[in-house]
Write an enzyme that holds these catalytic residues in place. Structure first.
Site, PDB file in Angstrom:
ATOM      1  N   HIS A 175       7.628  18.694  38.867  1.00 48.93           N
ATOM      2  CA  HIS A 175       8.802  18.241  38.117  1.00 48.93           C
ATOM      3  C   HIS A 175       9.936  17.975  39.109  1.00 48.93           C
ATOM      4  CE1 HIS A 175       6.300  20.472  35.280  1.00 48.93           C
ATOM      5  NE2 HIS A 175       6.839  19.741  34.321  1.00 48.93           N
ATOM      6  N   HIS A 215      11.078  13.471  35.011  1.00 49.90           N
ATOM      7  CA  HIS A 215      11.014  14.883  34.631  1.00 49.90           C
ATOM      8  C   HIS A 215       9.751  15.551  35.155  1.00 49.90           C
ATOM      9  CE1 HIS A 215      11.066  18.529  32.160  1.00 49.90           C
ATOM     10  NE2 HIS A 215       9.799  18.265  31.894  1.00 49.90           N
ATOM     11  N   GLU A 223      15.012  38.845  16.290  1.00 47.86           N
ATOM     12  CA  GLU A 223      13.830  39.440  16.915  1.00 47.86           C
ATOM     13  C   GLU A 223      13.444  38.769  18.221  1.00 47.86           C
ATOM     14  OE1 GLU A 223      13.422  40.298  12.497  1.00 47.86           O
ATOM     15  OE2 GLU A 223      13.939  38.544  13.725  1.00 47.86           O
ATOM     16  N   HIS A 279       5.684  40.075   3.471  1.00 43.70           N
ATOM     17  CA  HIS A 279       6.007  41.184   4.365  1.00 43.70           C
ATOM     18  C   HIS A 279       4.785  42.016   4.739  1.00 43.70           C
ATOM     19  CE1 HIS A 279      10.044  40.063   3.425  1.00 43.70           C
ATOM     20  NE2 HIS A 279      10.586  41.113   4.002  1.00 43.70           N
TER      21      HIS A 279
END
Length: 687
Positions: A11, A268, A424, A486
């Site tokens: 890159h 890139h 999280e 859940h």
């Protein structure tokens, strides 16, 4: 350019454009000692845009970290010290494994938090000298009041800030006023598919400002290159800024000054080509021969070694003077930051609560009790939850909240409870950063089903072999009426499939305590890596197995809890709450004259580490009739139950009902265990 051409891949665009930035950072702003990459007083540098790894490797070569031109020639090749993305522990001077975008930014937040916490230890009152990258007293090395604060420097890309984890991490850094964090955003407006305008028109600077960051913008110079004078000033200002993390919006042109590749998406991720490299070198006035470094250039850049040695001496002197002036605080800090050893773990074991046989205790509740006992003995233990502290039982009583200087009434930087909010992913990444700094043993909690949000960070923790502990409660359909959204089903199998991640599902309170001890002891035994404790919400009976046998059995990953020394017709393997169910099945089978051995398997990976003799002693190869009992997907168990084995598992989503009704409805019953055992016995011709 030469390294990417030699490799035939890489890159080059970002690395080429940001070469002046990296040079400026490594020569003028990052406090580092190339002769001692593990020096405690160093700043940290994170290349969040890890695809531009050659940018970091060239700086490690130029400043004297031990890489040579042959290492650059072998870029991205088998066995080289210069792999395609930076890897912690593989290349000296690399602070973390990067590549998945956004991870570097979020992990750097954890590094900054860990350094803030350590600087809180220096003062003894959660704040004051040495607690901010720009605090005056913190930079007064040698006055006996503190040490020079350490800064975390980050280079990131458009993709890093497009990833959702950057929003979570940015909010955390702003809330905690991490003025020891400086992020340079390469705002080149190009990504693989074209202009960033195709994907976003967000005012990113305003977003970070709204999150509490100090934001500066550095435009292009008159020649189209990065304005390094303006950037130099912006970096100095960011370093001196108090009370806020800093973002520098850096305007650049990808692949500048390559005449045809500049500002093209192709730059890139593909080599520029020999003609473009030659044209660029001609513009720069450098030698056409690949990997040519004039002696005076190397002499100039290697001056970083001398500067690093002086910075090292000054920091160590300041630490020594502070320690002499504050011997009690220094001794407390030394106890807090030293790695856990066997004696400390043994001492912690003696302090653990005892659980009465037959008592009904939820493993999450047992874990909460264990955390309190461990926290009282181990000042390194530091953690929190994703807004589920009460449910996960992760809050350290009287530990205070980790908060910025000035909020000492709630704990301040020395607080032991981190309030991550419902974030999280950033929580897991920051946990990695805390572990990389290495002063603390960090843990974090959420529900097992939400480990999905943590997965990329968990994978990097496994790659980097970081000693972090994840507390995952509410582990099955037995969590009850919250229902299928859940109730984890596939999570145990998918997490167990991750190399290097130890998934431990205790059967009762005693196994929970043993699991915590093993998680803490493994790094000291040379087996570091993330550990996930999977804990039931509902009460489970404490089994009558002696405590010593439980602790040894959990550490080995599997052990016999019933039927040892007896003739077994069938083996029932189970984890977590289903060990009690397997025991009920064993009793029912005994009424039919069938002998069953029950094996608790809290951690399949740890069991696989054992020698063949132990594994065969637990699971005799001669007993081919086997049943696995687990309220989750059967995937991943067939290696232990074999071709004749049967499964009492759940391979469809759950339902909304009480815990007992949900388990029954999904077939988790003693009758189902008996039926599966009879089928397996029939398959081997035993009954």
């Amino acid at each position: 350019m030469d390294a990417v051409e030699s490799a035939g891949s890489g890159h080059p665009g970002t690395a080429l454009a940001l070469a002046p930035v990296a040079h400026l950072l490594f020569q003028r702003h990052i406090r580092h000692d190339p002769a001692d990459a593990a020096w405690e007083g160093r700043d940290r540098f994170v290349l969040s845009c890890g695809h531009a790894s050659i940018l970091q490797y060239t700086q490690l070569y130029f400043t004297g970290y031990g890489l040579d031109l042959d290492d650059l020639r072998s870029f991205r090749q088998l066995g080289s010290l210069t792999p395609g993305h930076p890897e912690l522990g593989h290349t000296t001077g690399v602070e973390m494994t990067t590549g998945p975008l956004g991870q570097g930014v979020a992990t750097a937040v954890g590094m900054a938090m860990a350094l803030k916490r350590d600087e809180g230890r220096f003062t003894g009152d959660s704040g004051g000298s040495g607690s901010g990258s720009g605090s005056g007293s913190g930079d007064n090395a040698g006055d006996g009041t503190g040490i020079p604060a350490r800064t975390v420097w980050v280079l990131c890309s458009d993709g890093d800030l497009q990833e959702g984890i950057s929003y979570e991490a940015g909010a955390l850094a702003g809330r905690h006023r991490l003025d020891n964090l400086v992020v340079v955003w390469d705002d080149n407006s190009i990504q693989i598919e074209g202009s960033t305008d195709l994907t976003t028109r967000e005012d990113t600077a305003a977003r970070f400002a709204a999150q509490g960051w100090y934001v500066q913008t550095v435009g292009l110079g008159a020649d189209g290159d990065i304005d390094t004078d303006a950037l130099d000033g912006a970096l100095s200002t960011a370093h001196a800024t108090e009370g806020r993390p800093s973002l520098i919006v850096l305007k650049s042109q990808i692949a500048w000054p390559a005449p045809h590749a500049v500002n093209t998406p192709a730059a890139h991720g593909a080599p520029l080509g020999a003609a473009e490299v030659a044209a660029t070198k001609a513009l720069l006035g450098v030698a056409a021969e690949p990997f040519t470094v004039p002696a005076d250039v190397l002499e100039h850049t290697r001056a970083a070694l001398g500067r690093g040695a002086e910075l090292h001496r000054a920091w160590d002197k300041a630490l020594a003077e502070w320690s002499a002036a504050h011997p009690e605080r220094a001794a407390a800090r030394e106890r807090a930051i030293r790695p856990l050893d066997a004696a400390e773990v043994a001492g912690a074991e003696a302090a653990l609560p005892a659980f009465e046989t037959g008592a009904s205790i939820a493993p999450r509740d047992a874990s909460g009790q264990v955390i309190q006992a461990l926290a009282a003995r181990l000042p390194r233990l530091w953690g929190g939850s994703a807004d589920l502290g009460d449910s996960n039982r992760t809050t350290i009583a009287d530990g205070g909240s980790f908060l910025p200087v000035g909020e000492e009434q709630n704990g301040g930087p020395a607080g032991r409870n981190i309030h991550w909010g419902v974030r999280e992913h950033a929580m897991a990444a920051a946990l990695n950063g805390i572990a990389i700094v290495g002063y603390d043993t960090p843990f974090a909690g959420t529900f097992l089903v939400f480990s999905d949000y943590e997965r990329p960070s968990l994978r990097l923790a496994a790659l980097m072999r970081l000693p972090v502990v994840h507390v995952w409660s509410h582990d099955s359909v037995a969590l009850g009426a919250d229902g299928p959204t859940h109730q984890p089903i596939e999570h145990l199998a998918s997490l167990r499939a991750m190399p290097g991640l130890s998934v431990v599902r205790p059967a009762d309170a005693a196994e929970t305590a043993a699991a915590w001890l093993s998680a803490l002891a493994r790094p000291g035994a040379g087996r570091p890596g993330p550990v996930g404790l999977v804990l039931a919400r509902q009460g489970l009976p404490v089994l009558p197995t002696p405590a010593e046998a439980v602790r040894e059995g959990v550490a080995r990953g599997a052990y016999v809890v019933a039927g040892a020394g007896e003739t077994a017709d069938v083996i029932l393997l189970a984890s977590g709450s289903e060990v009690a169910l397997a025991l009920a099945g064993r009793a029912a089978l005994a009424e039919r004259g069938i002998g069953a051995r029950v094996v608790s398997v809290p951690c399949k990976d740890w069991f696989a580490e054992q020698d063949a003799a132990y594994r065969d002693a637990v699971l005799p190869p001669s007993v081919r009739a086997r049943v696995v009992v687990e309220a989750a997907s059967v995937f991943g168990w067939h290696d232990l139950i074999g071709d004749a084995g049967r499964a009492v598992t759940i391979d469809g989503f759950g339902l909304s009902a009480s815990a007992s009704d949900a388990m029954t409805a999904k077939g988790m019953t003693a009758d189902a265990v008996v039926a599966a055992a009879l089928e397996s016995l029939g398959a081997v011709g035993s009954h």
